[in-house]
Motif scaffolding. Structure first.
Motif, short mmCIF file in Angstrom:
data_model
loop_
_atom_site.label_atom_id
_atom_site.label_comp_id
_atom_site.label_asym_id
_atom_site.label_seq_id
_atom_site.Cartn_x
_atom_site.Cartn_y
_atom_site.Cartn_z
N GLU A 151 -7.55 -5.44 -2.06
CA GLU A 151 -8.72 -5.12 -2.87
C GLU A 151 -8.42 -3.96 -3.82
O GLU A 151 -8.84 -3.98 -4.98
N TYR A 152 -7.72 -2.96 -3.33
CA TYR A 152 -7.33 -1.84 -4.19
C TYR A 152 -6.47 -2.33 -5.35
O TYR A 152 -6.72 -1.98 -6.51
N LYS A 182 -8.42 -4.28 -7.90
CA LYS A 182 -9.27 -3.39 -8.69
C LYS A 182 -8.46 -2.72 -9.79
O LYS A 182 -8.89 -2.65 -10.94
N VAL A 183 -7.26 -2.24 -9.45
CA VAL A 183 -6.39 -1.61 -10.46
C VAL A 183 -6.03 -2.63 -11.54
O VAL A 183 -6.08 -2.32 -12.74
N GLY A 191 0.78 -1.23 0.00
CA GLY A 191 0.00 0.00 0.00
C GLY A 191 0.82 1.28 0.00
O GLY A 191 0.25 2.37 -0.09
N ALA A 248 -7.79 -4.32 2.62
CA ALA A 248 -8.10 -3.11 1.84
C ALA A 248 -7.04 -2.87 0.77
O ALA A 248 -7.37 -2.53 -0.38
N ASP A 249 -5.77 -3.05 1.12
CA ASP A 249 -4.68 -2.88 0.14
C ASP A 249 -4.84 -3.86 -1.02
O ASP A 249 -4.70 -3.49 -2.18
N LYS A 296 2.63 1.11 -4.98
CA LYS A 296 1.62 1.50 -5.97
C LYS A 296 2.26 1.71 -7.34
O LYS A 296 1.68 1.34 -8.36
#
Length: 141
Positions: A69-70, A73-74, A11, A66-67, A16
């Motif tokens: 899932e992000y 999604k990307v 994260g 949460a990380d 990223k």
């Protein structure tokens, strides 16, 4: 060349950037992407402050979920099939172990993640992965 790639993710801003590179490479090679975040509870447990409340450990896992899932999604927005995995333990060891047991062709990681005092004293996760991996490693700065 690369059919299965592993992204070591936490994260952080560098991870990223590594996610963007991993998605681009996975698209080019039509590769599957495994996004891994390792929860390192030893830092909290080793602090010697007594019993660690379960909600503290759960908050680490909630952040990891949460990380992941992000990142998924990307990847999916880039038309990449991605699987998210949360592991517990020493981050470098967990990444290397997963890669060797799951037929990973390339490990992608950021140059510096969310560091702890332990990692500053023992060396960065990406450095250990580079030196100990038997497969190619791409470190994104």
């Amino acid at each position: 060349m690369f059919k299965r790639m592993l992204l070591a993710y936490d994260g952080s801003e560098n991870s990223k950037r590594a996610l963007d590179v991993a998605v681009d490479l996975a698209k080019r090679y039509e590769a599957k992407l495994d996004v891994i975040e390792v929860v390192d509870t030893s830092v909290i447990i080793g602090a010697g402050v007594g019993p660690v409340p379960p909600d503290v450990i759960e908050s680490l896992y909630a952040k990891a979920r949460a990380d992941i899932e992000y990142a998924k999604k990307v990847a999916e927005q880039g038309s990449i099939k991605a699987e998210g995995i949360i592991l517990e333990g020493d981050p470098a060891s967990a990444v290397l172990d997963y890669a060797s047991k799951n037929g990973v062709d390339l490990i992608v990681t950021g140059s510096r993640g969310l560091s702890t005092i332990k990692r500053m004293l023992l060396g960065s996760v990406s450095s250990r992965i580079i030196h100990e991996s038997k497969i190619p490693v791409l470190v994104v700065k």
